[in-house]
Write an enzyme that holds these catalytic residues in place. Structure first.
Site, mmCIF file in Angstrom:
data_model
loop_
_atom_site.group_PDB
_atom_site.id
_atom_site.type_symbol
_atom_site.label_atom_id
_atom_site.label_comp_id
_atom_site.label_asym_id
_atom_site.label_seq_id
_atom_site.Cartn_x
_atom_site.Cartn_y
_atom_site.Cartn_z
ATOM 1 N N CYS A 282 -10.331 21.618 17.286
ATOM 2 C CA CYS A 282 -10.371 21.820 18.738
ATOM 3 C C CYS A 282 -9.854 20.613 19.501
ATOM 4 O O CYS A 282 -10.617 19.914 20.184
ATOM 5 C CB CYS A 282 -11.791 22.149 19.155
ATOM 6 S SG CYS A 282 -12.358 23.622 18.347
ATOM 7 N N GLY B 115 0.861 -1.173 0.000
ATOM 8 C CA GLY B 115 0.000 0.000 0.000
ATOM 9 C C GLY B 115 0.897 1.221 0.000
ATOM 10 O O GLY B 115 1.131 1.874 -1.020
ATOM 11 N N ARG B 116 1.480 1.492 1.177
ATOM 12 C CA ARG B 116 2.307 2.684 1.371
ATOM 13 C C ARG B 116 3.396 2.844 0.298
ATOM 14 O O ARG B 116 3.564 3.928 -0.242
ATOM 15 C CB ARG B 116 2.969 2.579 2.750
ATOM 16 C CG ARG B 116 3.672 3.834 3.202
ATOM 17 C CD ARG B 116 4.384 3.598 4.537
ATOM 18 N NE ARG B 116 3.601 2.805 5.454
ATOM 19 C CZ ARG B 116 2.761 3.291 6.355
ATOM 20 N NH1 ARG B 116 2.604 4.590 6.487
ATOM 21 N NH2 ARG B 116 2.105 2.472 7.152
HETATM 22 N N1 LLP Z 1 -1.864 -6.321 3.776
HETATM 23 C C1 LLP Z 1 -2.482 -6.328 4.955
HETATM 24 C C2 LLP Z 1 -3.105 -7.559 5.438
HETATM 25 C C3 LLP Z 1 -2.522 -5.162 5.734
HETATM 26 O O1 LLP Z 1 -3.122 -5.177 6.922
HETATM 27 C C4 LLP Z 1 -1.900 -3.983 5.251
HETATM 28 C C5 LLP Z 1 -1.921 -2.753 6.024
HETATM 29 C C6 LLP Z 1 -1.269 -4.021 3.990
HETATM 30 C C7 LLP Z 1 -1.270 -5.213 3.285
HETATM 31 C C8 LLP Z 1 -0.576 -2.826 3.398
HETATM 32 O O2 LLP Z 1 0.509 -2.452 4.158
HETATM 33 P P1 LLP Z 1 1.511 -1.293 3.667
HETATM 34 O O3 LLP Z 1 2.274 -1.815 2.473
HETATM 35 O O4 LLP Z 1 0.684 -0.131 3.287
HETATM 36 O O5 LLP Z 1 2.373 -1.039 4.824
HETATM 37 N N2 LLP Z 1 -2.725 3.535 9.052
HETATM 38 C C9 LLP Z 1 -1.367 3.104 9.284
HETATM 39 C C10 LLP Z 1 -1.019 1.865 8.481
HETATM 40 C C11 LLP Z 1 -1.952 0.713 8.737
HETATM 41 C C12 LLP Z 1 -1.614 -0.483 7.892
HETATM 42 C C13 LLP Z 1 -2.695 -1.489 7.969
HETATM 43 N N3 LLP Z 1 -2.456 -2.661 7.188
HETATM 44 C C14 LLP Z 1 -0.438 4.258 8.948
HETATM 45 O O6 LLP Z 1 -0.920 5.317 8.576
HETATM 46 O O7 LLP Z 1 0.768 4.143 9.098
#
Ligand code: LLP
Length: 421
Positions: free
Chosen positions: A348, A279-280
């Protein structure tokens, strides 16, 4: 090559486009600005890394669910990773091939599972009750569901506890002591379930690829054990989680190539199809939240830059204490004093900050100020707290033109929730 860079004369550019010009021509309130070419480049980095492997790049829609971005990623060749029925509906709307989609989650509800079964997406089994629900969903849909077991390998991802998922006391996945129970349960439901793979997701913002390798070694051992019982395991899904350089210090962080290379031999040795769920690392660095300075104030020993954006548009600093780099989009007045500021919004809450203790030139009222690396988990986690309506989104395209890719949410949108009640 990075999409956002400062010219020698101190103006911030997105690709070839001056961000100040976008502010002047488009918006009087915060907005997200993306680089479409950067999205393509990030995807290409994964595609090149996966050369020579059977693979699916499953983009984690939760990171950013803009429909135009999804369509672009789908056209590039992405599959999708979903955590709700609505994310599945959106993926279908964006044209994703459901057979390249994975449905994840520790609390998947029956209706959503039924949709997933009907659409023939891969489903990750997360618990005993989840397996029962997948069996029920398969019967309702009249389909045999391709499932992966989400195993929680207890590898420490060395990240903030809120974004660690693969440790043994996590709410996600199944522990390996229970593996045999799940294999027996799958065997007992040959008409409903087909076990095709195993999955793990360790956490997010991971910056050491050894962590992925340690997990992959464990996962391949599980695959050997499972295959020995006659299951035809084809897929190893190592989840997402690769971090990015939020601090912009130029630190050398692992690339998709580094990540894939650490598991490549393992995957080939077992003739597996590798699923990854970024994702990120696909979307975070393609975007800035663009704000304007409302004013500057000092209280006690603290200096504040107050901007129009806030924790409502971008909650990561408040929620995780996350660092996202902040800078002005145009050169400050020549006599501007450099001080240490907290950059805060108008909401706020004292938790409403975008950055703490940042050295910045004292900006003029109305100056543009960006929060970098805002493509992942920013707009998708935005709220309407204090009735700050969700901002519009734009992207800079290959030819340098700027296009709107999401409308701003309006006050009227809010009023609509009460119509006819
Ligand atoms: N696969 C699963 C099963 C996941 O739970 C996640 C993210 C991903 C893939 C993708 O992960 P990435 O490549 O994006 O790290 N809101 C938090 C991040 C939460 C991630 C949740 N799971 C933040 O803003 O850092």
């Amino acid at each position: 090559q990075h999409c956002f860079s400062k010219s020698d004369n101190g103006f911030l550019y997105c690709e070839g486009t001056k961000v100040q010009d976008v502010i002047d021509s488009l918006e009087k309130r915060p907005f997200y600005l993306y680089s479409k070419p950067q999205i393509t480049r990030n995807f290409e980095a994964y595609r090149e890394a996966l050369e020579g492997l059977k693979s699916i790049i499953g983009y984690a829609i939760k990171a950013n669910n803009n429909l135009k971005i999804l369509q672009h990623l789908r056209q590039l060749g992405c599959g999708a990773v979903l955590v709700s029925g609505n994310e599945l509906r959106l993926a279908l709307r964006a044209g994703f091939d459901p057979r390249r989609c994975v449905f994840n989650g520790n609390g998947k509800i029956l209706d959503d599972l039924e949709l997933a079964a009907r659409e023939e997406v891969f489903v990750n089994v997360d618990s005993e009750f989840d397996l029962d629900n997948i069996v029920l969903a398969a019967r309702k849909a009249g389909k045999r569901v391709n499932v992966l077991l989400r195993i929680n390998p207890d590898v420490d991802p060395q990240v903030h506890p809120y974004v660690a998922t693969g440790n043994k006391n996590s709410k996600f996945g199944i522990r390996n002591e229970k593996l045999q129970w799940f294999l027996d349960a799958v065997k007992a439901h040959p008409n409903e379930l087909k076990l095709v793979g195993v999955h793990c997701h360790l956490g997010s913002t991971i910056t050491k690829v050894d962590i992925f390798r340690d997990a992959a070694v464990l996962m391949v051992n599980f695959i050997d054990q499972i295959r020995a019982q006659g299951f035809e395991i084809q897929y190893l899904n190592i989840g997402g989680g690769l971090g990015i350089d939020y601090h912009r210090t130029g630190a050398v962080l692992p690339t998709p190539m580094d990540l894939i290379n650490t598991v490549r031999e393992l995957v080939l040795s077992r003739d597996l199809n590798l699923i990854i769920e970024p994702g990120r690392s696909l979307i975070a660095n393609t975007c800035c939240l663009v704000n304007r300075v409302t004013g500057v104030k000092t209280n006690g020993t603290k200096n504040f830059i107050v901007i129009d954006g806030s924790m409502a548009e971008l909650i990561r600093p408040s929620l995780y204490g996350a660092y996202q780099h902040i800078e002005l989009v145009s050169p400050p007045p020549p006599d501007a004093e450099i001080s240490t500021f907290d950059v805060v919004g108008p909401v706020c809450e004292s938790a409403d900050f975008l950055g703490k203790d940042r050295e910045l030139p004292t900006p003029a009222k109305g100056a543009g100020l960006v929060v970098h690396d805002a493509g992942a988990y920013c707009m998708s986690m935005a709220s309407t707290y204090n009735l700050k309506m969700r901002p519009p989104e734009y992207w800079v395209q290959e030819d340098g033109t700027v296009a709107k890719i999401r409308h701003e949410e309006t006050f009227e949108d809010h009023i609509r929730y009460f119509e006819g009640l």
